[in-house]
Design an enzyme around this catalytic site. Sequence first.
Site, mmCIF file in Angstrom:
data_model
loop_
_atom_site.group_PDB
_atom_site.id
_atom_site.type_symbol
_atom_site.label_atom_id
_atom_site.label_comp_id
_atom_site.label_asym_id
_atom_site.label_seq_id
_atom_site.Cartn_x
_atom_site.Cartn_y
_atom_site.Cartn_z
ATOM 1 N N ASP A 140 -26.938 -0.571 -16.027
ATOM 2 C CA ASP A 140 -27.674 -1.231 -16.973
ATOM 3 C C ASP A 140 -27.769 0.106 -18.283
ATOM 4 O OD1 ASP A 140 -27.583 -3.198 -15.792
ATOM 5 O OD2 ASP A 140 -29.901 -2.156 -15.156
ATOM 6 N N HIS A 184 -31.978 -6.542 -16.272
ATOM 7 C CA HIS A 184 -33.739 -6.968 -15.778
ATOM 8 C C HIS A 184 -34.197 -6.456 -17.130
ATOM 9 C CE1 HIS A 184 -34.207 -9.589 -12.958
ATOM 10 N NE2 HIS A 184 -33.986 -9.020 -12.232
HETATM 11 O O1 F6P Z 1 -29.561 -1.798 -11.161
HETATM 12 C C1 F6P Z 1 -28.780 -2.384 -11.093
HETATM 13 C C2 F6P Z 1 -28.350 -3.857 -11.429
HETATM 14 O O2 F6P Z 1 -27.706 -4.034 -11.399
HETATM 15 C C3 F6P Z 1 -28.951 -4.607 -12.175
HETATM 16 O O3 F6P Z 1 -28.561 -4.941 -13.088
HETATM 17 C C4 F6P Z 1 -29.301 -6.318 -11.398
HETATM 18 O O4 F6P Z 1 -30.279 -6.699 -11.908
HETATM 19 C C5 F6P Z 1 -29.339 -5.876 -9.581
HETATM 20 O O5 F6P Z 1 -29.071 -4.580 -10.070
HETATM 21 C C6 F6P Z 1 -29.283 -6.320 -8.941
HETATM 22 O O6 F6P Z 1 -29.317 -5.946 -7.864
HETATM 23 P P1 F6P Z 1 -28.813 -6.390 -6.573
HETATM 24 O O7 F6P Z 1 -27.652 -5.738 -6.316
HETATM 25 O O8 F6P Z 1 -29.140 -5.494 -5.345
HETATM 26 O O9 F6P Z 1 -28.663 -7.959 -6.292
#
Ligand code: F6P
Length: 371
Positions: A140, A184
């Site tokens: 991100d 996000h």
């Molecule tokens: O924090 C990195 C990230 O890839 C965000 O961009 C995304 O919203 C989130 O992790 C998704 O998380 P998970 O893999 O726990 O669903």
Amino acid sequence: MAGKERSVTRTFGILTAGGDCPGLNAAIRGVCRAAYDRYHMNILGIANGYRGLIEGDVRPLAPADFSGIITRGGTILGTSREKPFKSTEIGEDKVKAIKENYNKYQLDCLVTLGGNGTNTTGYLLSQAGLNVLGLPKTIDNDIEGTERSFGFHSAMAICTDAIDRLHSIAASHNRVMVIETMGHKAGWLALYSGIAGGGDVIIIPEIPYNIKTIAGHLNKRARSGKSFSIVVVAEGALSAEEAKMDKKDRKKYRAELGLPSIGYRVAREIEAATGMETRATVLGHVQRGGIPSASDRVLATRFGTAAADLLARGEYGKMVAQIGIGIGAVDLSVPAEKVKKVPQDDPLLDTAAAVGTCLGAASALVLGGAD
Ligand code: F6P
């Protein structure tokens, strides 16, 4: 280099926490190789983020463990989203367990590779008396105090490749293709890959969108003979109406819409407002998978070796960072509890607007909202 150099740190533990991303193994290799070869430190690998430190899932790492991993995606240590300070009652037990294991394994420092949550926990642990050193990781690129985090460049390349592929579909079918990237709270990934992929509209969380602005832009393109369009949207994007709602009302509003994510919603809204055939693609976790880009391998290696130097000097309580084009370090309080968002006056927004990209804003005064 002949012989070993002096080091304040004799033994450190290393963990990777939060969502995985390309470059974690390159960073582990960078820290461990420099720490072992140059300074002869003892290295303990901690499994699955902070959870491994709570549970005592710890093993010594030998050179063979961190050899041949620079090209590998994911993390050889495993990861989790464990946040030991999250709930107070259990949290206290978890922090207690972390402290006990930190002492049991005679760590001089804990090296953490992670994003906002990881660095916040690292900061809190350092406030609680542990020596902690952070390395910034996330696709991100939203960590305060560093220009870049490793993982971002690889994800940007993956997103751009996907946008390129969807471009030919858009053109062949005379469609609008909506591509949803991760991000996000910050829109860096959508913004960079949207610009790289020649996106006609880029929607980021920092600029609430107005569907009329977007429809106006797409209609104008159609009138000028462009029968297809590319819309890149960050997963955390929100409409101008939603921006006025509190969290609870927004959640309710979204539940009533009943759509799986913002990409589908924007696609539906575009179709309703323009009558143009529209499709949505959610890139999802593919953005975090696979081999790191060459740029991320170099950045992760630079961060890793810089961390080893800080360990050798006993400079704890910091996060290694890219400052300008050089590598330095910031106090762990800098990234803690913060998110680095795209500023409203970021030059890249003007760059996007200058090549005719609509940023979807309600007001014409905001960049990209004039169409
Ligand atoms: O924090 C990195 C990230 O890839 C965000 O961009 C995304 O919203 C989130 O992790 C998704 O998380 P998970 O893999 O726990 O669903």
